[in-house]
Design a protein around this motif. Structure first.
Motif, short mmCIF file in Angstrom:
data_model
loop_
_atom_site.label_atom_id
_atom_site.label_comp_id
_atom_site.label_asym_id
_atom_site.label_seq_id
_atom_site.Cartn_x
_atom_site.Cartn_y
_atom_site.Cartn_z
N GLU A 128 9.22 0.40 6.48
CA GLU A 128 8.82 1.89 5.80
C GLU A 128 7.29 1.54 4.52
O GLU A 128 6.17 2.09 4.87
CB GLU A 128 8.99 2.91 5.17
CG GLU A 128 8.84 4.31 4.88
CD GLU A 128 9.47 5.51 4.58
OE1 GLU A 128 9.24 6.09 4.08
OE2 GLU A 128 11.14 5.09 4.02
N ALA A 129 7.23 0.95 4.02
CA ALA A 129 6.62 0.55 3.17
C ALA A 129 5.62 -0.93 3.73
O ALA A 129 4.24 -0.26 3.47
CB ALA A 129 7.44 0.06 1.78
N LEU A 130 6.24 -1.58 4.82
CA LEU A 130 5.31 -2.20 5.42
C LEU A 130 4.05 -0.84 6.27
O LEU A 130 2.75 -1.71 6.55
CB LEU A 130 6.02 -2.81 6.38
CG LEU A 130 6.34 -4.37 5.39
CD1 LEU A 130 7.14 -5.33 6.82
CD2 LEU A 130 5.35 -5.19 4.86
N ASP A 131 4.86 -0.96 6.54
CA ASP A 131 3.96 0.37 7.15
C ASP A 131 2.59 1.33 6.21
O ASP A 131 1.61 1.28 6.75
CB ASP A 131 4.66 1.43 7.88
CG ASP A 131 5.27 1.17 9.84
OD1 ASP A 131 4.82 -0.09 9.40
OD2 ASP A 131 6.33 1.26 10.25
N ARG A 132 3.60 1.55 5.30
CA ARG A 132 2.66 2.39 3.84
C ARG A 132 1.02 1.68 4.13
O ARG A 132 -0.01 1.95 3.99
CB ARG A 132 3.18 1.98 3.53
CG ARG A 132 4.19 3.90 3.16
CD ARG A 132 4.36 4.67 2.12
NE ARG A 132 5.51 4.88 1.94
CZ ARG A 132 6.24 6.01 0.92
NH1 ARG A 132 6.33 6.06 0.21
NH2 ARG A 132 7.72 6.62 1.19
#
Length: 238
Positions: free
Chosen positions: A27-31
Protein backbone atom coordinates in the motif's frame (compact mmCIF):
# COMPACT_ATOMS: atom_id res chain seq x y z
CA UNK A 1 8.62 10.19 -17.01
CA UNK A 2 11.39 11.46 -14.72
CA UNK A 3 11.14 10.37 -11.10
CA UNK A 4 11.69 12.76 -8.22
CA UNK A 5 14.39 10.43 -6.80
CA UNK A 6 16.16 7.17 -7.71
CA UNK A 7 13.94 4.12 -7.32
CA UNK A 8 15.86 2.78 -4.29
CA UNK A 9 15.21 6.09 -2.50
CA UNK A 10 11.51 5.80 -3.33
CA UNK A 11 11.46 2.27 -1.88
CA UNK A 12 13.06 3.51 1.32
CA UNK A 13 10.46 6.27 1.46
CA UNK A 14 7.71 3.67 1.11
CA UNK A 15 9.19 1.45 3.84
CA UNK A 16 9.40 4.42 6.20
CA UNK A 17 5.79 5.32 5.39
CA UNK A 18 4.67 1.74 6.03
CA UNK A 19 6.35 1.71 9.45
CA UNK A 20 5.14 5.16 10.45
CA UNK A 21 1.52 4.71 9.36
CA UNK A 22 1.37 0.98 10.13
CA UNK A 23 0.18 0.02 6.68
CA UNK A 24 1.21 -2.81 4.37
CA UNK A 25 4.32 -2.24 2.30
CA UNK A 26 2.47 -2.74 -0.98
CA UNK A 27 0.00 0.00 0.00
CA UNK A 28 2.85 2.37 0.83
CA UNK A 29 4.58 1.54 -2.47
CA UNK A 30 1.38 2.32 -4.36
CA UNK A 31 1.03 5.64 -2.52
CA UNK A 32 4.57 6.63 -3.48
CA UNK A 33 3.86 5.56 -7.06
CA UNK A 34 0.77 7.79 -7.22
CA UNK A 35 2.82 10.75 -6.03
CA UNK A 36 5.20 10.02 -8.93
CA UNK A 37 2.30 9.93 -11.40
CA UNK A 38 1.63 6.19 -11.64
CA UNK A 39 -1.51 4.41 -10.53
CA UNK A 40 0.42 1.63 -8.78
CA UNK A 41 3.99 0.60 -7.98
CA UNK A 42 4.19 -2.20 -10.54
CA UNK A 43 3.57 0.32 -13.33
CA UNK A 44 6.26 2.64 -11.98
CA UNK A 45 8.76 -0.21 -11.76
CA UNK A 46 7.96 -1.37 -15.29
CA UNK A 47 8.22 2.15 -16.70
CA UNK A 48 11.63 3.01 -15.26
CA UNK A 49 13.27 -0.36 -15.88
CA UNK A 50 15.99 -0.09 -18.52
CA UNK A 51 16.99 -3.71 -18.14
CA UNK A 52 15.52 -7.13 -18.65
CA UNK A 53 12.01 -7.79 -17.32
CA UNK A 54 11.29 -10.78 -15.10
CA UNK A 55 9.49 -12.57 -17.93
CA UNK A 56 12.45 -12.07 -20.27
CA UNK A 57 14.90 -13.19 -17.60
CA UNK A 58 12.88 -16.29 -16.75
CA UNK A 59 12.74 -17.20 -20.45
CA UNK A 60 16.55 -17.41 -20.41
CA UNK A 61 16.52 -20.01 -17.65
CA UNK A 62 16.12 -23.74 -18.21
CA UNK A 63 15.37 -26.53 -15.71
CA UNK A 64 18.61 -27.25 -13.88
CA UNK A 65 19.90 -23.67 -14.14
CA UNK A 66 21.04 -21.46 -11.27
CA UNK A 67 20.77 -17.67 -11.38
CA UNK A 68 22.74 -15.24 -9.23
CA UNK A 69 20.64 -12.12 -8.59
CA UNK A 70 22.76 -9.36 -7.08
CA UNK A 71 22.23 -5.74 -6.06
CA UNK A 72 23.03 -3.29 -3.31
CA UNK A 73 20.28 -2.80 -0.67
CA UNK A 74 17.20 -1.06 -2.02
CA UNK A 75 17.83 -1.73 -5.71
CA UNK A 76 15.15 -4.37 -6.25
CA UNK A 77 16.75 -7.81 -5.93
CA UNK A 78 14.03 -9.17 -3.63
CA UNK A 79 11.33 -7.62 -5.81
CA UNK A 80 12.89 -9.17 -8.93
CA UNK A 81 13.04 -12.54 -7.16
CA UNK A 82 9.34 -12.32 -6.38
CA UNK A 83 8.61 -11.23 -9.96
CA UNK A 84 10.39 -14.35 -11.24
CA UNK A 85 8.27 -16.50 -8.94
CA UNK A 86 5.08 -14.71 -10.05
CA UNK A 87 5.95 -15.23 -13.73
CA UNK A 88 6.58 -18.92 -13.09
CA UNK A 89 3.25 -19.32 -11.29
CA UNK A 90 1.38 -17.55 -14.08
CA UNK A 91 2.56 -20.30 -16.41
CA UNK A 92 1.35 -23.00 -14.01
CA UNK A 93 4.64 -23.75 -12.29
CA UNK A 94 5.43 -23.83 -8.59
CA UNK A 95 7.21 -20.97 -6.81
CA UNK A 96 9.17 -21.25 -3.56
CA UNK A 97 10.75 -18.43 -1.54
CA UNK A 98 13.25 -19.62 1.08
CA UNK A 99 14.48 -16.80 3.26
CA UNK A 100 16.86 -16.36 6.15
CA UNK A 101 16.04 -12.64 6.09
CA UNK A 102 12.33 -11.94 5.43
CA UNK A 103 9.17 -12.68 7.35
CA UNK A 104 6.01 -13.88 5.60
CA UNK A 105 4.27 -10.49 5.67
CA UNK A 106 7.22 -8.92 3.80
CA UNK A 107 7.06 -11.53 1.05
CA UNK A 108 3.29 -11.29 0.66
CA UNK A 109 3.59 -7.51 0.46
CA UNK A 110 6.13 -7.84 -2.33
CA UNK A 111 3.90 -10.34 -4.15
CA UNK A 112 0.88 -8.07 -3.84
CA UNK A 113 2.92 -5.03 -4.91
CA UNK A 114 3.70 -6.65 -8.27
CA UNK A 115 0.13 -7.81 -8.80
CA UNK A 116 0.91 -11.41 -7.90
CA UNK A 117 -2.30 -11.93 -5.90
CA UNK A 118 -1.19 -14.34 -3.18
CA UNK A 119 -4.69 -15.82 -2.81
CA UNK A 120 -4.84 -16.71 -6.51
CA UNK A 121 -1.54 -18.58 -6.35
CA UNK A 122 -2.06 -20.09 -2.91
CA UNK A 123 -1.58 -23.70 -4.06
CA UNK A 124 1.48 -22.87 -6.17
CA UNK A 125 3.39 -20.66 -3.74
CA UNK A 126 5.42 -21.73 -0.72
CA UNK A 127 7.20 -19.45 1.72
CA UNK A 128 9.76 -20.89 4.13
CA UNK A 129 11.84 -18.89 6.60
CA UNK A 130 13.13 -21.69 8.79
CA UNK A 131 16.39 -21.00 10.59
CA UNK A 132 17.51 -24.42 9.33
CA UNK A 133 17.66 -23.36 5.67
CA UNK A 134 20.80 -24.81 4.07
CA UNK A 135 21.55 -27.02 1.08
CA UNK A 136 20.57 -30.18 3.00
CA UNK A 137 17.33 -28.60 4.18
CA UNK A 138 16.47 -27.31 0.70
CA UNK A 139 17.10 -30.71 -0.88
CA UNK A 140 14.85 -32.34 1.70
CA UNK A 141 12.03 -29.80 1.35
CA UNK A 142 12.07 -29.65 -2.47
CA UNK A 143 12.68 -33.34 -3.19
CA UNK A 144 9.09 -33.80 -4.42
CA UNK A 145 8.86 -30.47 -6.31
CA UNK A 146 7.84 -30.79 -9.97
CA UNK A 147 10.25 -30.05 -12.79
CA UNK A 148 10.42 -26.35 -13.62
CA UNK A 149 9.77 -25.15 -10.05
CA UNK A 150 11.43 -21.78 -9.41
CA UNK A 151 12.99 -21.50 -5.95
CA UNK A 152 14.44 -18.20 -4.71
CA UNK A 153 17.02 -18.41 -1.91
CA UNK A 154 17.36 -15.27 0.21
CA UNK A 155 20.24 -15.02 0.40
CA UNK A 156 23.48 -16.66 -0.73
CA UNK A 157 25.80 -15.26 1.95
CA UNK A 158 23.64 -16.51 4.83
CA UNK A 159 23.57 -20.21 3.92
CA UNK A 160 26.62 -21.08 6.01
CA UNK A 161 26.08 -18.68 8.89
CA UNK A 162 25.41 -21.62 11.22
CA UNK A 163 28.57 -23.51 12.14
CA UNK A 164 26.91 -26.90 11.72
CA UNK A 165 26.17 -26.21 8.04
CA UNK A 166 28.64 -27.19 5.29
CA UNK A 167 30.84 -24.43 3.90
CA UNK A 168 29.17 -22.23 1.31
CA UNK A 169 31.11 -23.63 -1.66
CA UNK A 170 29.97 -27.18 -0.84
CA UNK A 171 26.35 -26.08 -0.46
CA UNK A 172 26.29 -24.31 -3.82
CA UNK A 173 27.81 -27.36 -5.55
CA UNK A 174 25.24 -29.63 -3.88
CA UNK A 175 22.35 -27.41 -4.93
CA UNK A 176 23.63 -27.22 -8.52
CA UNK A 177 23.73 -31.02 -8.69
CA UNK A 178 20.25 -31.24 -7.14
CA UNK A 179 18.83 -28.64 -9.56
CA UNK A 180 20.16 -30.54 -12.56
CA UNK A 181 18.92 -33.87 -11.24
CA UNK A 182 15.38 -32.65 -10.46
CA UNK A 183 15.03 -30.04 -13.21
CA UNK A 184 14.53 -27.14 -10.79
CA UNK A 185 15.59 -23.51 -11.20
CA UNK A 186 17.39 -21.87 -8.28
CA UNK A 187 17.65 -18.11 -7.92
CA UNK A 188 20.19 -16.95 -5.33
CA UNK A 189 19.73 -13.39 -4.07
CA UNK A 190 23.20 -12.02 -3.40
CA UNK A 191 24.83 -9.17 -1.56
CA UNK A 192 27.10 -6.78 -3.46
CA UNK A 193 30.22 -5.47 -1.75
CA UNK A 194 30.11 -1.81 -0.76
CA UNK A 195 33.37 -1.26 -2.66
CA UNK A 196 31.23 -1.22 -5.81
CA UNK A 197 30.05 2.25 -4.76
CA UNK A 198 33.55 3.58 -5.43
CA UNK A 199 33.47 2.38 -9.04
CA UNK A 200 32.10 4.36 -11.97
CA UNK A 201 30.34 1.35 -13.48
CA UNK A 202 26.56 1.67 -14.04
CA UNK A 203 25.88 -1.85 -12.72
CA UNK A 204 27.71 -4.30 -10.46
CA UNK A 205 29.17 -7.49 -11.94
CA UNK A 206 30.79 -10.71 -10.74
CA UNK A 207 33.76 -8.77 -9.37
CA UNK A 208 31.44 -7.11 -6.87
CA UNK A 209 29.75 -10.18 -5.37
CA UNK A 210 30.41 -10.16 -1.64
CA UNK A 211 32.11 -13.44 -0.77
CA UNK A 212 33.20 -13.65 2.88
CA UNK A 213 33.66 -17.36 2.07
CA UNK A 214 34.85 -18.54 -1.37
CA UNK A 215 32.39 -19.87 -3.97
CA UNK A 216 32.92 -20.99 -7.56
CA UNK A 217 30.74 -18.44 -9.33
CA UNK A 218 30.99 -20.43 -12.55
CA UNK A 219 28.46 -22.83 -11.04
CA UNK A 220 25.86 -20.17 -11.85
CA UNK A 221 24.52 -20.43 -15.39
CA UNK A 222 23.37 -16.82 -15.43
CA UNK A 223 23.81 -13.70 -13.32
CA UNK A 224 21.67 -10.57 -13.19
CA UNK A 225 22.85 -7.41 -11.44
CA UNK A 226 20.53 -4.50 -10.68
CA UNK A 227 21.25 -0.82 -10.12
CA UNK A 228 18.87 2.17 -10.38
CA UNK A 229 16.46 0.34 -12.68
CA UNK A 230 19.21 -1.06 -14.90
CA UNK A 231 19.99 -4.75 -15.30
CA UNK A 232 23.29 -6.26 -16.37
CA UNK A 233 23.22 -9.93 -17.38
CA UNK A 234 26.24 -12.24 -17.52
CA UNK A 235 26.36 -15.89 -18.60
CA UNK A 236 28.46 -18.81 -17.38
CA UNK A 237 29.86 -16.98 -14.35
CA UNK A 238 31.73 -14.32 -16.31
Amino acid sequence: MKLSAPIHHLKRRAKAMARKERIALHEALDRVARIEGFSRWSLLAAQISKGTSASELLAKLRPGDMLLLGARPGHGKTLMGMELIAEAMKSGRQGVFLSLECVESDVLDYLNAIGGDAARFNERFTFDNSDAISSDYIVEQLSASPRGTVAVIDYLQLLDQRRENPVLAEQVRALKSFAEDKGLIFVFISQIDRSYLLSARPCPDMRDVRLPNPVDLKLFDLACFLQDGRAHIASNGV
